[in-house]
Design a protein around this motif. Structure first.
Motif, mmCIF file in Angstrom:
data_model
loop_
_atom_site.group_PDB
_atom_site.id
_atom_site.type_symbol
_atom_site.label_atom_id
_atom_site.label_comp_id
_atom_site.label_asym_id
_atom_site.label_seq_id
_atom_site.Cartn_x
_atom_site.Cartn_y
_atom_site.Cartn_z
ATOM 1 N N PRO A 1 0.840 -1.198 0.000
ATOM 2 C CA PRO A 1 0.000 0.000 0.000
ATOM 3 C C PRO A 1 0.875 1.248 0.000
ATOM 4 C CG PRO A 1 0.121 -0.892 2.207
ATOM 5 C CD PRO A 1 0.852 -1.865 1.318
ATOM 6 N N TRP A 2 0.300 2.377 -0.373
ATOM 7 C CA TRP A 2 1.059 3.629 -0.318
ATOM 8 C C TRP A 2 1.309 4.036 1.140
ATOM 9 C CZ3 TRP A 2 -3.056 3.351 -3.956
ATOM 10 C CH2 TRP A 2 -2.659 3.386 -5.292
ATOM 11 N N LEU A 3 0.320 3.843 1.982
ATOM 12 C CA LEU A 3 0.423 4.218 3.391
ATOM 13 C C LEU A 3 0.044 3.017 4.259
ATOM 14 C CD1 LEU A 3 -1.370 7.693 3.191
ATOM 15 C CD2 LEU A 3 1.084 7.342 3.573
ATOM 16 N N THR A 4 0.693 2.888 5.404
ATOM 17 C CA THR A 4 0.411 1.750 6.281
ATOM 18 C C THR A 4 -1.035 1.753 6.755
ATOM 19 O OG1 THR A 4 1.228 3.002 8.203
ATOM 20 C CG2 THR A 4 2.811 1.591 7.060
ATOM 21 N N GLU A 5 -1.655 2.934 6.824
ATOM 22 C CA GLU A 5 -3.050 2.999 7.261
ATOM 23 C C GLU A 5 -3.979 2.252 6.310
ATOM 24 O OE1 GLU A 5 -1.060 6.741 8.894
ATOM 25 O OE2 GLU A 5 -0.983 5.530 7.058
ATOM 26 N N GLN A 6 -3.595 2.115 5.062
ATOM 27 C CA GLN A 6 -4.436 1.371 4.120
ATOM 28 C C GLN A 6 -4.418 -0.123 4.435
ATOM 29 O OE1 GLN A 6 -2.471 3.089 0.577
ATOM 30 N NE2 GLN A 6 -4.514 3.726 -0.068
ATOM 31 N N GLY A 7 -3.249 -0.672 4.681
ATOM 32 C CA GLY A 7 -3.133 -1.967 5.332
ATOM 33 C C GLY A 7 -3.278 -3.233 4.523
ATOM 34 N N HIS A 8 -3.312 -3.162 3.184
ATOM 35 C CA HIS A 8 -3.505 -4.375 2.389
ATOM 36 C C HIS A 8 -2.667 -4.333 1.119
ATOM 37 C CE1 HIS A 8 -6.901 -6.029 4.690
ATOM 38 N NE2 HIS A 8 -7.281 -4.774 4.840
ATOM 39 N N ALA A 9 -2.456 -5.502 0.523
ATOM 40 C CA ALA A 9 -1.852 -5.617 -0.805
ATOM 41 C C ALA A 9 -1.921 -7.068 -1.282
ATOM 42 C CB ALA A 9 -0.415 -5.112 -0.828
ATOM 43 N N PRO A 10 -3.126 -7.637 -1.448
ATOM 44 C CA PRO A 10 -3.228 -9.000 -1.980
ATOM 45 C C PRO A 10 -2.826 -9.036 -3.449
ATOM 46 C CG PRO A 10 -5.398 -8.006 -1.842
ATOM 47 C CD PRO A 10 -4.455 -7.037 -1.185
ATOM 48 N N ASN B 1 8.204 2.712 -8.087
ATOM 49 C CA ASN B 1 9.300 2.179 -7.274
ATOM 50 C C ASN B 1 8.764 1.384 -6.086
ATOM 51 O OD1 ASN B 1 11.847 1.703 -6.278
ATOM 52 N ND2 ASN B 1 12.300 3.824 -5.770
ATOM 53 N N LEU B 2 7.679 1.854 -5.506
ATOM 54 C CA LEU B 2 7.061 1.220 -4.343
ATOM 55 C C LEU B 2 6.858 -0.275 -4.542
ATOM 56 C CD1 LEU B 2 5.458 1.580 -1.593
ATOM 57 C CD2 LEU B 2 3.438 1.942 -3.027
ATOM 58 N N ASN B 3 6.443 -0.667 -5.741
ATOM 59 C CA ASN B 3 6.100 -2.061 -6.006
ATOM 60 C C ASN B 3 7.207 -2.837 -6.711
ATOM 61 O OD1 ASN B 3 3.262 -1.701 -5.159
ATOM 62 N ND2 ASN B 3 3.218 -0.329 -6.920
ATOM 63 N N GLU B 4 8.000 -2.155 -7.494
ATOM 64 C CA GLU B 4 8.953 -2.862 -8.347
ATOM 65 C C GLU B 4 10.308 -3.101 -7.684
ATOM 66 O OE1 GLU B 4 7.456 -4.059 -10.903
ATOM 67 O OE2 GLU B 4 5.718 -2.827 -10.381
ATOM 68 N N HIS B 5 10.674 -2.277 -6.692
ATOM 69 C CA HIS B 5 12.003 -2.427 -6.084
ATOM 70 C C HIS B 5 12.136 -3.716 -5.285
ATOM 71 C CE1 HIS B 5 10.161 -1.179 -2.237
ATOM 72 N NE2 HIS B 5 11.239 -1.697 -1.684
ATOM 73 N N VAL B 6 11.001 -4.373 -4.976
ATOM 74 C CA VAL B 6 11.027 -5.506 -4.047
ATOM 75 C C VAL B 6 11.794 -6.704 -4.595
ATOM 76 C CG1 VAL B 6 8.876 -4.811 -2.918
ATOM 77 C CG2 VAL B 6 8.785 -6.359 -4.882
ATOM 78 N N VAL B 7 11.969 -6.791 -5.912
ATOM 79 C CA VAL B 7 12.687 -7.932 -6.482
ATOM 80 C C VAL B 7 14.182 -7.657 -6.625
ATOM 81 C CG1 VAL B 7 10.676 -8.849 -7.679
ATOM 82 C CG2 VAL B 7 12.151 -7.196 -8.849
ATOM 83 N N GLY B 8 14.640 -6.494 -6.150
ATOM 84 C CA GLY B 8 16.066 -6.202 -6.130
ATOM 85 C C GLY B 8 16.674 -5.878 -7.472
ATOM 86 N N ALA B 9 15.840 -5.461 -8.440
ATOM 87 C CA ALA B 9 16.338 -5.149 -9.782
ATOM 88 C C ALA B 9 16.644 -3.674 -9.966
ATOM 89 C CB ALA B 9 15.330 -5.602 -10.830
ATOM 90 N N GLY B 10 16.555 -2.894 -8.879
ATOM 91 C CA GLY B 10 16.808 -1.466 -8.983
ATOM 92 C C GLY B 10 15.603 -0.724 -9.528
ATOM 93 N N TRP B 11 15.781 0.583 -9.725
ATOM 94 C CA TRP B 11 14.700 1.424 -10.228
ATOM 95 C C TRP B 11 15.254 2.291 -11.347
ATOM 96 C CZ3 TRP B 11 9.994 1.375 -11.116
ATOM 97 C CH2 TRP B 11 9.216 2.525 -11.285
ATOM 98 N N SER C 1 4.650 12.407 -10.685
ATOM 99 C CA SER C 1 6.097 12.608 -10.811
ATOM 100 C C SER C 1 6.820 12.346 -9.498
ATOM 101 C CB SER C 1 6.393 14.030 -11.294
ATOM 102 O OG SER C 1 5.884 14.998 -10.390
ATOM 103 N N VAL C 2 6.146 12.567 -8.378
ATOM 104 C CA VAL C 2 6.725 12.276 -7.061
ATOM 105 C C VAL C 2 6.435 10.834 -6.659
ATOM 106 C CG1 VAL C 2 6.649 12.839 -4.601
ATOM 107 C CG2 VAL C 2 6.592 14.678 -6.305
ATOM 108 N N ASN C 3 5.175 10.425 -6.792
ATOM 109 C CA ASN C 3 4.754 9.117 -6.291
ATOM 110 C C ASN C 3 5.466 7.955 -6.975
ATOM 111 O OD1 ASN C 3 3.003 10.501 -4.659
ATOM 112 N ND2 ASN C 3 1.189 10.095 -5.888
ATOM 113 N N ALA C 4 5.826 8.105 -8.233
ATOM 114 C CA ALA C 4 6.455 7.010 -8.959
ATOM 115 C C ALA C 4 7.797 6.623 -8.374
ATOM 116 C CB ALA C 4 6.620 7.375 -10.432
ATOM 117 N N ASP C 5 8.479 7.556 -7.725
ATOM 118 C CA ASP C 5 9.848 7.306 -7.286
ATOM 119 C C ASP C 5 9.999 6.987 -5.806
ATOM 120 O OD1 ASP C 5 11.047 7.589 -9.792
ATOM 121 O OD2 ASP C 5 11.045 9.774 -9.626
ATOM 122 N N LEU C 6 8.951 7.147 -5.007
ATOM 123 C CA LEU C 6 9.067 6.856 -3.577
ATOM 124 C C LEU C 6 9.047 5.346 -3.345
ATOM 125 C CD1 LEU C 6 6.667 9.583 -2.140
ATOM 126 C CD2 LEU C 6 9.170 9.592 -2.109
#
Length: 331
Positions: free
Chosen positions: A41-50, A108-118, A249-254
């Motif tokens: 999720p973007w924020l922990t308050e959302q709390g899901h990502a199935p 970046n939020l979703n794609e960095h998890v596989v360790g392939a960089g951004w 432009s900001v959200n894509a890179d966090l």
């Protein structure tokens, strides 16, 4: 005729709840349903990502008429395009032709998890171009070998291919993306109601035309927070959707929810209320949504913010809202 959709927000609801909401949204009369495809999720308050693809497989069986779509999947880092080709073909068969594959260059939020960089944005777009070419090739059912700049495919074939194929929509934000992707895609996806996007798309040689006589759709998305109590709606939207103020432009890179929390720490509830219609006023929602059809968009998906209000929104507000939207939108 303008079509209205419901968003299955995997960041704010669990998988069983999403399937139930999908059924209720179809019953309420939505024309299509889009699903986000996030690892976090973007924020922990959302709390899901199935896992969106498992959810969509279940939704395809739990519904019968509503169209389905990813909004959007990145086929370049977390997923190899050969895998996206296979699972989108399978989902199209399960959905009996109701599925559209929405693609984008990722976050970046979703794609960095596989360790392939951004990668930089130009590299991400080049990767997406190559990925679309691979997916299109595999959707023919032919044996595919591919040696490209970013991807390799060795003797791959998708054995279960839907007869009607899999339409592809691509998310774009500006002229450079449109020039690259309009000739490769069937539909435009965007998150801002800019008429310039539709106009630019229609000006690209080889692009399927958007409009009354064209086959392409322009598909947008807008968040709302319906609730009988406006103050409660604003508080909920601020808690769970204040990241929206950052812009693409900001959200894509966090890279993490902590990063989004830090980037949005000074966003106030009134700032959120200024950009997202909150509360019981359905006419305010119609006014906000109208910016999309005025910009030439053919399809608009609504995001109802918050898991705890979905049932009441679908039971009480969705039907009357759809009536108002269809009365106001152009035929």
């Amino acid at each position: 005729m303008t079509r209205f959709g419901y968003t299955l927000m995997t960041e704010q609801s669990g998988p069983r709840e999403l399937v139930r909401y999908a059924q209720a949204a179809e019953d309420a009369g939505f024309d299509f349903e889009v699903s986000s495809d996030h690892y976090s999720p973007w924020l922990t308050e959302q709390g899901h990502a199935p896992y969106a693809w498992t959810v969509l497989g279940a939704v395809a069986q739990a519904t019968s008429q509503v169209e389905l779509m990813t909004y959007v999947t990145c086929p370049t880092l977390r997923y190899h395009p050969a895998v996206v080709a296979q699972k989108s073909a399978t989902l199209q068969i399960l959905a009996e032709g109701r599925f559209t594959l929405g693609l984008g260059s990722g976050e970046n939020l979703n794609e960095h998890v596989v360790g392939a960089g951004w990668p930089a944005v130009q590299d991400r777009q080049a990767m997406l171009v190559e990925a679309i070419e691979i997916i299109r090739s595999l959707h023919t059912g032919d044996l595919v070998d591919h040696r490209g700049e970013y991807f390799q495919v060795d003797s791959a074939r998708v054995w279960d291919v839907p007869e009607q194929g899999v339409p592809i929509g691509v998310a774009v934000a500006g002229d450079r993306g449109i020039e690259r992707f309009a000739p490769l895609a069937d539909h435009l996806i965007a998150v801002e109601p800019k008429s310039s996007l539709v106009e630019s798309w229609n000006g690209v040689d080889g692009a399927p035309q958007i409009g009354a006589t064209g086959s392409a759709r322009a598909i947008g998305q807008i968040p709302i927070c319906w609730d009988p109590d406006r103050d409660a709606a604003i508080a909920k939207a601020h808690e769970q959707f204040r990241w929206f103020a950052g812009g693409w432009s900001v959200n894509a890179d966090l890279p993490t929810p902590a990063g989004f929390a830090g980037a949005t720490q000074f966003v106030r509830p009134e700032d959120v209320a200024d950009s997202i219609p909150c509360g019981p006023d359905l006419d305010a929602v119609v006014a906000a949504v109208s910016a999309y059809w005025e910009a030439g968009f053919t399809d608009i998906a609504l995001v109802q913010i918050g898991d705890d209000g979905q049932d009441r929104f679908l039971d009480e507000a969705a039907g009357p809202l759809l009536e108002k939207l269809r009365a106001a939108a152009p035929d």
